[in-house]
Design an enzyme around this catalytic site. Structure first.
Site, PDB file in Angstrom:
ATOM      1  N   SER A 135      -6.172 -73.588  54.600  1.00  0.00           N
ATOM      2  CA  SER A 135      -6.666 -71.345  55.235  1.00  0.00           C
ATOM      3  C   SER A 135      -7.569 -70.763  55.642  1.00  0.00           C
ATOM      4  O   SER A 135      -8.462 -71.976  55.184  1.00  0.00           O
ATOM      5  CB  SER A 135      -5.999 -70.734  53.550  1.00  0.00           C
ATOM      6  OG  SER A 135      -6.279 -69.995  53.954  1.00  0.00           O
ATOM      7  N   TYR A 159      -5.382 -67.051  60.752  1.00  0.00           N
ATOM      8  CA  TYR A 159      -5.410 -65.587  60.749  1.00  0.00           C
ATOM      9  C   TYR A 159      -5.918 -64.883  61.939  1.00  0.00           C
ATOM     10  O   TYR A 159      -7.541 -65.657  62.321  1.00  0.00           O
ATOM     11  CB  TYR A 159      -5.730 -64.720  59.537  1.00  0.00           C
ATOM     12  CG  TYR A 159      -5.296 -65.103  58.244  1.00  0.00           C
ATOM     13  CD1 TYR A 159      -3.265 -64.679  57.594  1.00  0.00           C
ATOM     14  CD2 TYR A 159      -5.953 -65.857  56.891  1.00  0.00           C
ATOM     15  CE1 TYR A 159      -3.258 -65.417  56.688  1.00  0.00           C
ATOM     16  CE2 TYR A 159      -4.579 -66.054  55.838  1.00  0.00           C
ATOM     17  CZ  TYR A 159      -3.668 -64.979  55.865  1.00  0.00           C
ATOM     18  OH  TYR A 159      -3.112 -65.006  54.802  1.00  0.00           O
ATOM     19  N   THR A 185      -0.427 -67.536  61.412  1.00  0.00           N
ATOM     20  CA  THR A 185       0.586 -66.740  60.367  1.00  0.00           C
ATOM     21  C   THR A 185       0.463 -65.468  60.847  1.00  0.00           C
ATOM     22  O   THR A 185      -0.358 -64.646  61.085  1.00  0.00           O
ATOM     23  CB  THR A 185      -0.514 -67.018  59.309  1.00  0.00           C
ATOM     24  OG1 THR A 185      -0.039 -68.121  59.091  1.00  0.00           O
ATOM     25  CG2 THR A 185      -0.098 -65.899  58.337  1.00  0.00           C
ATOM     26  N   LYS A 275       3.799 -69.440  61.631  1.00  0.00           N
ATOM     27  CA  LYS A 275       4.506 -69.595  59.613  1.00  0.00           C
ATOM     28  C   LYS A 275       4.531 -67.492  59.388  1.00  0.00           C
ATOM     29  O   LYS A 275       3.596 -66.308  60.012  1.00  0.00           O
ATOM     30  CB  LYS A 275       3.326 -69.239  59.152  1.00  0.00           C
ATOM     31  CG  LYS A 275       3.484 -69.940  57.397  1.00  0.00           C
ATOM     32  CD  LYS A 275       1.971 -70.615  56.965  1.00  0.00           C
ATOM     33  CE  LYS A 275       2.438 -70.983  55.098  1.00  0.00           C
ATOM     34  NZ  LYS A 275       3.210 -69.359  54.607  1.00  0.00           N
ATOM     35  N   HIS A 299       5.376 -65.265  52.634  1.00  0.00           N
ATOM     36  CA  HIS A 299       4.598 -65.585  51.864  1.00  0.00           C
ATOM     37  C   HIS A 299       4.385 -65.355  50.797  1.00  0.00           C
ATOM     38  O   HIS A 299       3.552 -65.116  49.509  1.00  0.00           O
ATOM     39  CB  HIS A 299       3.648 -64.316  52.716  1.00  0.00           C
ATOM     40  CG  HIS A 299       2.827 -64.212  52.338  1.00  0.00           C
ATOM     41  ND1 HIS A 299       1.713 -64.745  53.327  1.00  0.00           N
ATOM     42  CD2 HIS A 299       0.889 -64.964  51.718  1.00  0.00           C
ATOM     43  CE1 HIS A 299       0.648 -64.870  53.758  1.00  0.00           C
ATOM     44  NE2 HIS A 299      -0.283 -65.052  52.766  1.00  0.00           N
TER      45      HIS A 299
END
Length: 409
Positions: A135, A159, A185, A275, A299
């Site tokens: 992540s 992100y 994402t 995603k 999520h």
């Protein structure tokens, strides 16, 4: 009448087999037969704030509850007299092989749950032959994850940050480290209302208060690990202090758009998947744009409560985008049967997040290994009982989705 007699002492002794007691982490994990067993161990061994950050979801947590219920509300249709003596769980996904039809999903703040963090996850994934996803909010660097999983498949979850240059730098580093897939994402423009975190006063790093100290007293091993290992901080971001909502608010950009997707796609040399897709029109548009895949996800119920259930959405999306498109699913997976059902209904792959973290909290690297063993065993057993020898043989006819929530027409 049954003829009775006095028991023969030699026979009684033969029945008495006193086993040597097994103690320690390995024994504890061996007794865990399901992911829910790992969850119970994790809850005993982890302070409430860290456990609830993993276990909780947004608002009333309805999205998470419904996602798990949807997997329980299925009916399998096994074929009889079709031997599946040798079950092959190998599958092709995004240009490479995975030994199992699931990989490890991206999770933030991972070393907070257990100090081995992403290193344990990446190492376990590599040993099992499945992908590991790091992540943007990870607590281990891109380069260290590569060291932990040098020969395996590493994916990076991105992100889009307010400071675009930071995002671009992460994309470049992941490419240089040999990560083969980028998860772009789209479901976190702002933070969801995660009330367990608010009630626990959850922050990064953890704050020492009377409540946290009292909670820590029965779990001294967690605090020993936390205080005797490197400082907990983001490996990819410079901002590390505050509540989850504050951190996400500072870092994420609510203006994220299709233009950002196009920019990142041009930069990234490998496969790119989006995603956080939660409706059919968006799925169709993205596939028409030529992205390499989609992850149907809300999520883990941590953003918008009452969001669509990815597993419920799956058949509709596959019908509209075509069975050749790479559609993946996460949210709510707690059993290998959930994974088998998803593949049967058209998913090419699945991702597990909480299940991975429950294993991590229960026993570090060994706990993650145990989680993978449990899901693998459940997948193989389910396929064999369905009369299916390979992932390719799973079909929609093998599964019926039962429903409790029927839309009003």
């Amino acid at each position: 009448m049954v003829q009775r007699q006095l028991p023969n002492p030699a026979d009684v002794l033969e029945y008495l087999k006193i086993r040597k007691p097994e103690l320690g982490k390995s024994a504890r994990l061996k007794k865990a037969l399901t992911v829910y067993d790992l969850r119970r161990i994790a809850q005993r061994r982890t302070p409430a704030a860290a456990f609830d950050y993993t276990d909780g979801a947004a608002d009333q947590e309805l999205s998470l509850q419904r996602a798990r219920q949807a997997f329980e509300d299925i009916e399998f249709h096994p074929d009889i007299l079709r031997p599946a003596e040798h079950v092959d769980t190998t599958t092709e996904i995004l240009g490479g092989t995975s030994a199992l039809p699931f990989g490890i999903a991206p999770t933030g703040f991972t070393r907070l749950m257990q100090t081995e963090g992403e290193t344990a996850g990446a190492g376990a994934a590599g040993a099992a032959g499945i992908p590991f996803t790091l992540s943007t909010l990870g607590t281990t660097s891109i380069e260290d994850v590569k060291k932990a999983n040098p020969a395996g498949r590493n994916w990076f979850q991105l992100y889009v940050l307010r400071d675009r240059e930071v995002s671009y730098g992460l994309v470049q580093r992941a490419a240089e480290a040999g990560f083969d897939t980028l998860q772009f994402t789209v479901d976190t423009p702002i933070a969801g209302n995660r009330m367990r975190d608010s009630r626990n006063g959850f922050s990064i790093p953890p704050a020492l208060t009377v409540k946290t100290i009292l909670d820590a007293m029965p779990r001294p091993w967690w605090w020993y690990d936390f205080l005797t290992t490197p400082k907990l901080e983001f490996a990819s971001l410079t901002s590390t202090g505050g509540t989850v909502g504050e951190l996400i608010g500072q870092a994420m950009d609510p203006t994220i758009s299709f233009d950002d997707l196009a920019t990142i796609r041009d930069m990234w040399p490998g496969k790119i998947v989006v995603k956080g897709v939660q409706n059919v029109p968006d799925a169709v548009k993205l596939i028409d744009m030529g992205v390499d895949g989609l992850v149907l996800s809300n999520h883990g119920g941590r953003q918008l409560d009452r969001a669509p259930i990815p597993f419920r959405l799956l058949p509709q999306v596959v019908k509209e985008v075509g069975s050749d498109a790479t559609v993946m699913v996460d949210t709510g997976i707690m059993n290998g049967q959930d994974i088998v059902a998803s593949i049967a209904l058209g998913a090419k792959f699945t991702l597990v997040g909480r299940a991975y973290l429950y294993g991590l909290m229960a026993g570090g690297r060994e706990g993650v290994d145990r989680m993978i063993q449990i899901l693998s065993s459940e997948i193989r057993r389910t396929m064999a009982l369905l009369g299916v020898s390979s992932i390719e043989e799973l079909e929609a006819r093998h599964v019926t989705q039962l429903t409790r929530l029927v839309p009003v027409r």
